[in-house]
Scaffold this motif. Structure first.
Motif, PDB file in Angstrom:
ATOM      1  N   MET A  34       0.833  -1.188   0.000  1.00  0.00           N
ATOM      2  CA  MET A  34       0.000   0.000   0.000  1.00  0.00           C
ATOM      3  C   MET A  34       0.872   1.244   0.000  1.00  0.00           C
ATOM      4  O   MET A  34       1.836   1.318   0.723  1.00  0.00           O
ATOM      5  N   GLU A  35       0.458   2.177  -0.783  1.00  0.00           N
ATOM      6  CA  GLU A  35       1.224   3.417  -0.793  1.00  0.00           C
ATOM      7  C   GLU A  35       0.836   4.296   0.396  1.00  0.00           C
ATOM      8  O   GLU A  35      -0.241   4.172   0.952  1.00  0.00           O
ATOM      9  N   GLN A  36       1.746   5.163   0.779  1.00  0.00           N
ATOM     10  CA  GLN A  36       1.592   5.999   1.965  1.00  0.00           C
ATOM     11  C   GLN A  36       0.301   6.819   1.935  1.00  0.00           C
ATOM     12  O   GLN A  36      -0.403   6.901   2.924  1.00  0.00           O
ATOM     13  N   SER A  37      -0.048   7.423   0.805  1.00  0.00           N
ATOM     14  CA  SER A  37      -1.229   8.291   0.770  1.00  0.00           C
ATOM     15  C   SER A  37      -2.515   7.485   0.986  1.00  0.00           C
ATOM     16  O   SER A  37      -3.447   7.972   1.605  1.00  0.00           O
ATOM     17  N   PHE A  38      -2.554   6.229   0.492  1.00  0.00           N
ATOM     18  CA  PHE A  38      -3.746   5.410   0.717  1.00  0.00           C
ATOM     19  C   PHE A  38      -3.864   5.032   2.188  1.00  0.00           C
ATOM     20  O   PHE A  38      -4.959   5.064   2.760  1.00  0.00           O
ATOM     21  N   GLU A  39      -2.756   4.677   2.820  1.00  0.00           N
ATOM     22  CA  GLU A  39      -2.793   4.343   4.245  1.00  0.00           C
ATOM     23  C   GLU A  39      -3.271   5.536   5.072  1.00  0.00           C
ATOM     24  O   GLU A  39      -4.046   5.382   6.008  1.00  0.00           O
ATOM     25  N   LYS A  40      -2.807   6.722   4.702  1.00  0.00           N
ATOM     26  CA  LYS A  40      -3.252   7.927   5.405  1.00  0.00           C
ATOM     27  C   LYS A  40      -4.744   8.143   5.173  1.00  0.00           C
ATOM     28  O   LYS A  40      -5.482   8.475   6.101  1.00  0.00           O
ATOM     29  N   PHE A  41      -5.202   7.945   3.942  1.00  0.00           N
ATOM     30  CA  PHE A  41      -6.623   8.070   3.638  1.00  0.00           C
ATOM     31  C   PHE A  41      -7.434   7.131   4.532  1.00  0.00           C
ATOM     32  O   PHE A  41      -8.427   7.540   5.130  1.00  0.00           O
ATOM     33  N   GLN A  42      -7.028   5.874   4.614  1.00  0.00           N
ATOM     34  CA  GLN A  42      -7.759   4.898   5.426  1.00  0.00           C
ATOM     35  C   GLN A  42      -7.866   5.356   6.873  1.00  0.00           C
ATOM     36  O   GLN A  42      -8.954   5.358   7.452  1.00  0.00           O
ATOM     37  N   ARG A  43      -6.745   5.721   7.449  1.00  0.00           N
ATOM     38  CA  ARG A  43      -6.748   6.170   8.850  1.00  0.00           C
ATOM     39  C   ARG A  43      -7.634   7.398   9.025  1.00  0.00           C
ATOM     40  O   ARG A  43      -8.471   7.450   9.918  1.00  0.00           O
ATOM     41  N   ASP A  44      -7.436   8.383   8.173  1.00  0.00           N
ATOM     42  CA  ASP A  44      -8.163   9.639   8.313  1.00  0.00           C
ATOM     43  C   ASP A  44      -9.655   9.474   8.052  1.00  0.00           C
ATOM     44  O   ASP A  44     -10.495   9.972   8.809  1.00  0.00           O
ATOM     45  N   PHE A  45     -10.005   8.768   6.985  1.00  0.00           N
ATOM     46  CA  PHE A  45     -11.408   8.591   6.619  1.00  0.00           C
ATOM     47  C   PHE A  45     -12.175   7.880   7.726  1.00  0.00           C
ATOM     48  O   PHE A  45     -13.226   8.351   8.178  1.00  0.00           O
ATOM     49  N   TYR A  46     -11.672   6.749   8.178  1.00  0.00           N
ATOM     50  CA  TYR A  46     -12.399   5.987   9.185  1.00  0.00           C
ATOM     51  C   TYR A  46     -12.342   6.641  10.555  1.00  0.00           C
ATOM     52  O   TYR A  46     -13.259   6.471  11.359  1.00  0.00           O
ATOM     53  N   SER A  47     -11.308   7.408  10.809  1.00  0.00           N
ATOM     54  CA  SER A  47     -11.255   8.170  12.045  1.00  0.00           C
ATOM     55  C   SER A  47     -12.354   9.235  12.050  1.00  0.00           C
ATOM     56  O   SER A  47     -13.088   9.391  13.033  1.00  0.00           O
ATOM     57  N   ILE A  48     -12.491   9.947  10.947  1.00  0.00           N
ATOM     58  CA  ILE A  48     -13.526  10.985  10.846  1.00  0.00           C
ATOM     59  C   ILE A  48     -14.912  10.354  10.894  1.00  0.00           C
ATOM     60  O   ILE A  48     -15.798  10.817  11.614  1.00  0.00           O
ATOM     61  N   TRP A  49     -15.101   9.278  10.141  1.00  0.00           N
ATOM     62  CA  TRP A  49     -16.390   8.591  10.114  1.00  0.00           C
ATOM     63  C   TRP A  49     -16.784   8.138  11.522  1.00  0.00           C
ATOM     64  O   TRP A  49     -17.908   8.362  11.978  1.00  0.00           O
ATOM     65  N   SER A  50     -15.837   7.535  12.233  1.00  0.00           N
ATOM     66  CA  SER A  50     -16.100   7.072  13.597  1.00  0.00           C
ATOM     67  C   SER A  50     -16.416   8.231  14.533  1.00  0.00           C
ATOM     68  O   SER A  50     -17.328   8.139  15.365  1.00  0.00           O
ATOM     69  N   ARG A  51     -15.682   9.323  14.392  1.00  0.00           N
ATOM     70  CA  ARG A  51     -15.917  10.475  15.269  1.00  0.00           C
ATOM     71  C   ARG A  51     -17.287  11.093  15.013  1.00  0.00           C
ATOM     72  O   ARG A  51     -17.958  11.524  15.961  1.00  0.00           O
ATOM     73  N   VAL A  52     -17.714  11.146  13.753  1.00  0.00           N
ATOM     74  CA  VAL A  52     -19.037  11.691  13.439  1.00  0.00           C
ATOM     75  C   VAL A  52     -20.114  10.780  14.030  1.00  0.00           C
ATOM     76  O   VAL A  52     -21.055  11.254  14.669  1.00  0.00           O
ATOM     77  N   ASN A  53     -19.981   9.467  13.852  1.00  0.00           N
ATOM     78  CA  ASN A  53     -20.956   8.535  14.422  1.00  0.00           C
ATOM     79  C   ASN A  53     -20.988   8.643  15.946  1.00  0.00           C
ATOM     80  O   ASN A  53     -22.061   8.632  16.552  1.00  0.00           O
ATOM     81  N   LEU A  54     -19.830   8.733  16.555  1.00  0.00           N
ATOM     82  CA  LEU A  54     -19.753   8.882  18.006  1.00  0.00           C
ATOM     83  C   LEU A  54     -20.414  10.187  18.452  1.00  0.00           C
ATOM     84  O   LEU A  54     -21.104  10.231  19.476  1.00  0.00           O
ATOM     85  N   LEU A  55     -20.227  11.231  17.686  1.00  0.00           N
ATOM     86  CA  LEU A  55     -20.834  12.521  18.005  1.00  0.00           C
ATOM     87  C   LEU A  55     -22.357  12.405  18.052  1.00  0.00           C
ATOM     88  O   LEU A  55     -23.004  12.875  18.990  1.00  0.00           O
ATOM     89  N   TYR A  56     -22.944  11.743  17.051  1.00  0.00           N
ATOM     90  CA  TYR A  56     -24.403  11.580  17.042  1.00  0.00           C
ATOM     91  C   TYR A  56     -24.849  10.672  18.194  1.00  0.00           C
ATOM     92  O   TYR A  56     -25.901  10.900  18.785  1.00  0.00           O
ATOM     93  N   SER A  57     -24.058   9.686  18.518  1.00  0.00           N
ATOM     94  CA  SER A  57     -24.374   8.813  19.647  1.00  0.00           C
ATOM     95  C   SER A  57     -24.364   9.613  20.952  1.00  0.00           C
ATOM     96  O   SER A  57     -25.256   9.472  21.797  1.00  0.00           O
ATOM     97  N   ARG A  58     -23.371  10.461  21.116  1.00  0.00           N
ATOM     98  CA  ARG A  58     -23.299  11.308  22.314  1.00  0.00           C
ATOM     99  C   ARG A  58     -24.441  12.316  22.335  1.00  0.00           C
ATOM    100  O   ARG A  58     -24.971  12.654  23.392  1.00  0.00           O
ATOM    101  N   TRP A  59     -24.796  12.817  21.151  1.00  0.00           N
ATOM    102  CA  TRP A  59     -25.884  13.777  21.083  1.00  0.00           C
ATOM    103  C   TRP A  59     -27.194  13.108  21.505  1.00  0.00           C
ATOM    104  O   TRP A  59     -28.013  13.701  22.190  1.00  0.00           O
TER     105      TRP A  59
END
Length: 147
Positions: free
Chosen positions: A1-26
């Motif tokens: 895997m190239e570096q930019s794809f690995e960063k995309f994976q981490r960043d995308f799923y981190s943001i997705w998880s944080r948004v879902n968690l935000l609605y759960s907390r709300w």
């Protein structure tokens, strides 16, 4: 895997998880379960839906949606009506009391979403939606090719 794809994976799923968690907390903050929040949100935004539609649209388990709907029905916030298109299906419909309840509970969330939209700007938000739609389309295509 190239570096930019690995960063995309981490960043995308981190943001997705944080948004879902935000609605759960709300949901917690407004005094409802996440399942109830999603059912209220879906019915308020989309109108009547079957429990299966809610499950499919929001990716929730049947038990979660069924429990939320049963609780909302017991409190008089929703009723189940036979679908006009398919009499075997039952639509979950907000009652007048349920519509008022949903608007009251969802108001701070809608205000938060409206705030985020206005701060980001409509142009960027619609770009984000276009990109997410393209991502979904390509992932779905790939999944269907694999099965």
């Amino acid at each position: 895997m190239e570096q930019s794809f690995e960063k995309f994976q981490r960043d995308f799923y981190s943001i997705w998880s944080r948004v879902n968690l935000l609605y759960s907390r709300w949901a917690e903050q407004i005094g409802v379960s996440y399942g109830v929040l999603v059912v209220l949100y879906g019915l308020d935004v989309h109108g009547s839906m079957t429990q299966k539609n809610i499950c499919d649209f929001y990716g929730l388990p049947k038990q979660t949606v069924n429990g939320a709907v049963r609780g909302l029905a017991a409190d008089g916030y929703v009723v189940l009506e036979k679908s006009r298109e398919d009499r075997r299906e039952k639509l979950v419909v907000l009652t007048d009391k349920g519509r008022a309840y949903a608007r009251e509970k969802l108001k701070p969330i809608y205000e938060g979403e409206r705030y985020a939209y206005s701060m980001i700007g409509g142009g960027k938000v619609f770009q984000m939606l276009d990109v997410m739609d393209a991502f979904h389309t390509l992932m779905k295509k790939r999944m269907e090719e694999e099965s």
